[in-house]
Enzyme design. Structure first.
Site, PDB file in Angstrom:
ATOM      1  N   GLU A  89       0.828  -1.206   0.000  1.00 37.55           N
ATOM      2  CA  GLU A  89       0.000   0.000   0.000  1.00 37.55           C
ATOM      3  C   GLU A  89       0.862   1.256   0.000  1.00 37.55           C
ATOM      4  O   GLU A  89       1.962   1.264   0.568  1.00 37.55           O
ATOM      5  CB  GLU A  89      -0.947   0.054   1.209  1.00 37.55           C
ATOM      6  CG  GLU A  89      -2.202  -0.772   1.070  1.00 37.55           C
ATOM      7  CD  GLU A  89      -2.125  -2.059   1.863  1.00 37.55           C
ATOM      8  OE1 GLU A  89      -3.006  -2.900   1.698  1.00 37.55           O
ATOM      9  OE2 GLU A  89      -1.168  -2.219   2.638  1.00 37.55           O
ATOM     10  N   THR A  90       0.335   2.278  -0.623  1.00 38.79           N
ATOM     11  CA  THR A  90       0.914   3.622  -0.604  1.00 38.79           C
ATOM     12  C   THR A  90      -0.179   4.592  -0.172  1.00 38.79           C
ATOM     13  O   THR A  90      -1.319   4.492  -0.628  1.00 38.79           O
ATOM     14  CB  THR A  90       1.447   4.021  -1.995  1.00 38.79           C
ATOM     15  OG1 THR A  90       2.522   3.149  -2.361  1.00 38.79           O
ATOM     16  CG2 THR A  90       1.948   5.455  -2.007  1.00 38.79           C
TER      17      THR A  90
END
Length: 302
Positions: free
Chosen positions: A47-48
């Site tokens: 995830e970012t």
């Protein structure tokens, strides 16, 4: 061309190069969804996070969470990592409470120092709820390479839970069985429920036997796909798992805290703290917590 700062944290750990890595991109006003998705694909982490001004001025920030392939309404390790990153960025070294706006809704976070490291916990915006699971538990076990007698322990059975993101919770007999799981993507795609139009729900495998004596459960989470991959620490799955704990273990009224260990098989040991508040035999509230450490920072020229 605009310059944007980013931070890289390892989440659900006090050690660098362990836990679950997270990129936090700051000052994202002006970035559209297509650009955010492209940047998340460039980082290629599980995830970012993209940090935006809040819609409500009383809240700290709005955050959007992207995998390399799609946006998520909520996720645990991005929430913990973002809370710690934003608190440290503001020079808030002591205890603090604030709200992050996520697609699932406002998420109340508390940041403090715990065991000598930054620790954040958040209230679940949505309590876990059971979902209908039509697949045969033995077929689910077979898709993981396990025999029927290795599925389940005590009164725990295969179930389907969601606290914003759905997971198939799969109890297995022991650590040895958990260590042998191998997801057959074809078999899984034929029996697993979907969590969205484009993705199947992930299996969340757990057992009571643990490596670390302070842990209550040992877990593994595999993301189906081509290829599939393992996640070293999954807060949204721990949130869903709270439903299974309530249903099968029936904790007594009061507040209980337990640690969940994950990521050991892939060399990224992680620890997630789950806090349950039970009133009248029902789950009144739940919290997910964990540490995070800064690993790197840099600039994006986008």
């Amino acid at each position: 061309m605009q310059t944007r700062n980013y931070l890289l944290y390892d989440v659900f750990t006090t050690e660098r190069l362990a836990g679950n890595p997270l990129a936090v991109v700051l000052d994202c006003k002006g970035l559209d969804t297509i650009a955010m998705q492209a940047i998340a694909r460039e980082f290629n982490l599980s995830e970012t996070v993209f940090v935006l001004p809040p819609d409500n001025p009383k809240h700290k920030n709005r955050i959007r969470i992207f995998t390399p392939d799609y946006e998520m309404p909520f996720a645990g390790h991005p929430t913990v990592g973002s809370a710690i990153a934003l608190a440290e960025l503001a020079g808030e070294s002591g205890a603090g409470i604030f709200v992050l706006e996520e697609n699932i809704g406002p998420v109340r976070c508390a940041v403090s120092r715990h065991d000598g490291a930054a620790f954040a916990e958040f209230d679940l915006a949505k309590l876990p709820e059971p979902l209908q699971l039509e697949a045969d538990p033995q077929a689910i076990g077979a898709a993981l390479g396990l025999a029927p007698h290795e599925i389940g322990f005590e009164n725990h059975r295969v179930a389907f839970w969601s606290a914003g993101v759905p997971y198939v919770t799969i109890p297995v007999a022991n650590l040895e069985a958990a260590g042998r799981i191998r997801l057959d993507n074809q078999a899984w795609s034929e029996l697993a429920p979907r969590k969205s139009e484009w993705a199947f729900a992930s299996p969340y495998v757990y057992c009571r036997e643990t490596v670390n004596h302070e842990s209550a459960f040992h877990v593994r989470m595999i993301v189906p796909g081509t290829p599939s991959y393992e996640d070293p620490a999954t807060g949204s799955a721990a949130a869903a798992f709270a439903g299974a704990i309530m249903h099968f273990d029936a904790p007594t009224d009061g507040i209980s805290q337990l640690w969940i260990e994950q990521g050991l098989e892939m060399g990224r040991p992680s620890r997630i703290r789950l806090e349950l508040t039970v009133q009248g035999g029902k789950l009144a509230s739940a919290r997910i917590g964990g540490h995070a450490v800064k690993v790197a920072d840099g600039k994006l020229f986008i």
